[in-house]
Write an enzyme that holds these catalytic residues in place. Structure first.
Site, mmCIF file in Angstrom:
data_model
loop_
_atom_site.group_PDB
_atom_site.id
_atom_site.type_symbol
_atom_site.label_atom_id
_atom_site.label_comp_id
_atom_site.label_asym_id
_atom_site.label_seq_id
_atom_site.Cartn_x
_atom_site.Cartn_y
_atom_site.Cartn_z
ATOM 1 N N HIS A 34 35.043 14.672 -1.820
ATOM 2 C CA HIS A 34 36.232 14.852 -2.652
ATOM 3 C C HIS A 34 36.407 16.338 -2.948
ATOM 4 C CE1 HIS A 34 36.386 10.503 -4.416
ATOM 5 N NE2 HIS A 34 36.089 10.513 -3.130
ATOM 6 N N GLU A 59 36.796 18.021 -5.675
ATOM 7 C CA GLU A 59 35.950 18.556 -6.739
ATOM 8 C C GLU A 59 34.515 18.759 -6.256
ATOM 9 O OE1 GLU A 59 39.101 15.876 -8.640
ATOM 10 O OE2 GLU A 59 37.823 15.843 -6.855
ATOM 11 N N CYS A 86 37.883 11.379 -10.049
ATOM 12 C CA CYS A 86 37.318 10.036 -10.054
ATOM 13 C C CYS A 86 36.003 10.034 -10.839
ATOM 14 C CB CYS A 86 37.098 9.559 -8.624
ATOM 15 S SG CYS A 86 35.651 10.313 -7.821
#
Length: 157
Positions: free
Chosen positions: A53, A55, A83
């Protein structure tokens, strides 16, 4: 607030560029002392890594740049609502501030909301859809990985 907007705009630009390159619409920026130290985009499809992801790719790059897994003093600016996995990783890394530009409600019409995962994780293990169980297996000839880690760490100190 103006500084937040600047870094969020950078994360959104990364997300747009990632879409144009065949990726998912997520970008993230890690900032320390008001300076960008790392960026990341969602690389799930290009790497076949479900943890890639935006991040997390940004956290990995920041940790490499700083030479430490400790990102205390850093802030993360994300294009979309992080998330649970990304939130947990940011907490474990010591990140104390997170800002995001697009909410789960914004992403829901596109299948890009993690609200259901947050709701699922809030349930006790026995009520979650994933089978989760504690099985206390031990090896007789070892003190256990935690105890061994502590012993080795103490010797290095």
């Amino acid at each position: 607030m103006k500084e937040d907007s600047h870094f969020l705009c950078e994360a959104i630009e990364l997300a747009h560029a990632n879409v144009r390159n065949g990726g998912r619409p997520f970008g993230a920026v890690v900032v320390k002392d008001r300076k960008v130290i790392a960026t990341g985009v969602n690389e799930i499809h290009s790497t076949n890594d479900p943890t890639a992801h935006a991040e997390l790719t940004a956290l990995r790059a920041a940790s490499r740049k700083l030479g430490s897994p400790d990102l205390e003093g850093c802030a993360v600016y994300a294009s979309g609502h992080p998330c649970p996995m990304c939130m947990a990783a940011m907490r474990l890394a010591g990140v104390r501030e997170v800002a995001y530009a697009y909410s789960n409600d914004d992403g829901a019409p596109y299948g890009l909301s993690t609200a259901e995962i947050y709701a699922e994780l809030a349930k006790p293990f026995a009520e979650q859809s994933m089978k989760i169980r504690y099985v206390p297996v031990r090896l007789e000839h070892y003190p256990g990985p935690y105890a061994e880690w502590e012993q080795i760490r103490d010797k290095r100190a």
